[in-house]
Design a protein around this motif. Structure first.
Motif, mmCIF file in Angstrom:
data_model
loop_
_atom_site.group_PDB
_atom_site.id
_atom_site.type_symbol
_atom_site.label_atom_id
_atom_site.label_comp_id
_atom_site.label_asym_id
_atom_site.label_seq_id
_atom_site.Cartn_x
_atom_site.Cartn_y
_atom_site.Cartn_z
ATOM 1 N N TRP A 23 1.874 27.464 -16.088
ATOM 2 C CA TRP A 23 1.429 26.380 -15.220
ATOM 3 C C TRP A 23 0.077 25.851 -15.683
ATOM 4 C CZ3 TRP A 23 -2.494 24.807 -12.109
ATOM 5 C CH2 TRP A 23 -2.215 23.854 -11.142
ATOM 6 N N TYR A 27 -0.840 22.148 -17.085
ATOM 7 C CA TYR A 27 -1.896 21.365 -16.439
ATOM 8 C C TYR A 27 -2.951 20.941 -17.462
ATOM 9 C CZ TYR A 27 -5.992 20.275 -13.663
ATOM 10 O OH TYR A 27 -7.093 19.654 -13.155
ATOM 11 N N SER A 50 4.978 16.957 -10.461
ATOM 12 C CA SER A 50 5.919 18.003 -10.884
ATOM 13 C C SER A 50 5.291 19.386 -10.846
ATOM 14 C CB SER A 50 6.463 17.709 -12.283
ATOM 15 O OG SER A 50 5.486 17.972 -13.267
ATOM 16 N N LEU A 51 3.954 19.451 -10.921
ATOM 17 C CA LEU A 51 3.253 20.734 -10.815
ATOM 18 C C LEU A 51 3.014 21.148 -9.371
ATOM 19 C CD1 LEU A 51 0.551 20.612 -13.615
ATOM 20 C CD2 LEU A 51 2.571 22.041 -13.497
ATOM 21 N N GLY A 52 3.279 20.263 -8.436
ATOM 22 C CA GLY A 52 3.134 20.616 -7.034
ATOM 23 C C GLY A 52 1.973 19.944 -6.328
ATOM 24 N N ARG A 54 0.177 17.269 -4.184
ATOM 25 C CA ARG A 54 0.663 16.343 -3.174
ATOM 26 C C ARG A 54 -0.500 15.708 -2.435
ATOM 27 N NH1 ARG A 54 4.558 17.459 -5.690
ATOM 28 N NH2 ARG A 54 6.565 18.181 -4.991
#
Length: 73
Positions: A23, A27, A50-52, A54
């Motif tokens: 991850w 990033y 896509s990495l989360g 939000r």
């Protein structure tokens, strides 16, 4: 509600170290490519989603990337 540092550390430590390393590498790749101009803001946005990332976290991250990119040029 504020997450205490100890609770956050415990929750992060439950993740697989290999997954976290992957991850972080993804990033880092996104940020480096965006800062170098290799990808557009929309592509960086989609990659961060896509990495989360939000909502507010996504906006802050993109804002910081935009500032870093402006300083580079």
């Amino acid at each position: 509600m504020l997450i205490q540092p100890v609770a956050r550390d415990r929750s992060v430590n439950r993740f697989d170290p290999a997954y976290l390393a992957q991850w972080r590498a993804y990033y880092r790749s996104i940020t480096e490519r965006y800062l170098s101009g290799a990808i557009s803001r929309e592509e960086a946005h989609n990659a961060l989603v896509s990495l989360g990332f939000r909502d507010a976290a996504l906006k802050v991250e993109l804002f910081e990337l935009d500032q870093a990119r402006a300083r580079k040029t």
